[in-house]
Design a protein around this motif. Structure first.
Motif, mmCIF file in Angstrom:
data_model
loop_
_atom_site.group_PDB
_atom_site.id
_atom_site.type_symbol
_atom_site.label_atom_id
_atom_site.label_comp_id
_atom_site.label_asym_id
_atom_site.label_seq_id
_atom_site.Cartn_x
_atom_site.Cartn_y
_atom_site.Cartn_z
ATOM 1 N N ILE A 24 0.834 -1.202 0.000
ATOM 2 C CA ILE A 24 0.000 0.000 0.000
ATOM 3 C C ILE A 24 0.867 1.250 0.000
ATOM 4 N N SER A 25 1.925 1.266 0.798
ATOM 5 C CA SER A 25 2.813 2.436 0.830
ATOM 6 C C SER A 25 3.444 2.682 -0.529
ATOM 7 N N GLY A 26 3.893 1.627 -1.169
ATOM 8 C CA GLY A 26 4.488 1.770 -2.507
ATOM 9 C C GLY A 26 3.498 2.345 -3.504
ATOM 10 N N ALA A 27 2.277 1.817 -3.477
ATOM 11 C CA ALA A 27 1.245 2.300 -4.399
ATOM 12 C C ALA A 27 0.857 3.742 -4.076
ATOM 13 N N LEU A 28 0.755 4.062 -2.791
ATOM 14 C CA LEU A 28 0.403 5.430 -2.401
ATOM 15 C C LEU A 28 1.517 6.413 -2.730
ATOM 16 N N ASN A 29 2.772 6.005 -2.609
ATOM 17 C CA ASN A 29 3.868 6.906 -2.949
ATOM 18 C C ASN A 29 3.884 7.220 -4.447
ATOM 19 N N THR A 35 0.195 12.887 -8.060
ATOM 20 C CA THR A 35 -0.624 14.001 -7.592
ATOM 21 C C THR A 35 0.193 15.287 -7.567
ATOM 22 N N PHE A 36 1.430 15.210 -7.092
ATOM 23 C CA PHE A 36 2.305 16.387 -7.126
ATOM 24 C C PHE A 36 2.569 16.829 -8.564
ATOM 25 N N SER A 89 11.554 14.402 -1.501
ATOM 26 C CA SER A 89 12.130 15.497 -2.285
ATOM 27 C C SER A 89 11.504 15.579 -3.673
ATOM 28 N N ILE A 90 11.839 16.662 -4.361
ATOM 29 C CA ILE A 90 11.401 16.816 -5.758
ATOM 30 C C ILE A 90 11.986 15.675 -6.597
ATOM 31 N N GLY A 91 13.236 15.335 -6.335
ATOM 32 C CA GLY A 91 13.857 14.229 -7.055
ATOM 33 C C GLY A 91 13.140 12.914 -6.815
ATOM 34 N N ASP A 92 12.705 12.698 -5.591
ATOM 35 C CA ASP A 92 11.958 11.485 -5.248
ATOM 36 C C ASP A 92 10.631 11.463 -6.010
ATOM 37 N N ILE A 93 9.983 12.616 -6.074
ATOM 38 C CA ILE A 93 8.744 12.717 -6.854
ATOM 39 C C ILE A 93 9.024 12.354 -8.308
#
Length: 172
Positions: A24-29, A35-36, A89-93
């Motif tokens: 769930i965390s993976g899918a939500l991330n 979304t961002f 972070s932005i990079g993570d996004i």
């Protein structure tokens, strides 16, 4: 600090189990990154829309951006509530997002409407997939949250579609 030590320090009690938290965390991330990305694109179009329907589109894009931004905190907090960790972070996004950026210097208002409509439909599909994962693991709280977001996104699609259709019908 090692990744394992970091996870231990950020652990949140949950009855969902390790696999549920991971899935769930993976899918939500991924959903959070999308979304961002959609929020930023919506604000970009809000700032750069021009033409005869400027005011209507400018205000609609701003309203849609507010809805998307409000989702981000709730999604990230949901990840933490179930024992996961979230984007940092932005990079993570950028590493997780599936909705493409639009860096064009100029985008026609009708193209903005169409692109945002398609991206919101993509977001709806992703939310339904995350909902299925939540159902598999019995995470009714996340599923319930997603149901409200799906409804909001469907309304955005509807408004974007009707706004584009109205301009097409008048020959703009």
């Amino acid at each position: 600090m090692s990744a394992e030590k970091t996870r231990a320090r950020l652990a949140t009690p949950t009855d969902l189990g390790g696999n549920a938290t991971k899935d769930i965390s993976g899918a939500l991330n991924a959903l959070l990154a999308d979304t961002f990305a959609l929020y930023m694109k919506t604000k970009n179009f809000h700032w750069h829309v021009s033409g005869p329907n400027f005011r209507d589109y400018h205000l609609m894009f701003d309203e849609h951006g507010d809805q998307l931004f409000a989702m981000t905190d709730e999604i990230a907090e949901r990840v933490r509530k179930i024992g996961g960790t979230t984007l940092r972070s932005i990079g993570d996004i950028a590493r997780h997002q599936r909705i493409a950026d639009n860096d064009a210097g100029y985008v026609d208002a009708q193209d903005m409407l169409a692109e945002l409509r398609e991206d919101n439909q993509t977001l709806i599909k992703a939310m339904r997939q995350v909902h299925d994962i939540c159902d598999e693991h019995g995470d009714v709280a996340t599923a319930s949250l997603l149901e409200n977001y799906i409804d909001q996104a469907e309304k955005r699609v509807w408004f974007l579609y009707e706004s584009g259709r109205a301009a097409t019908a008048t020959g703009q």
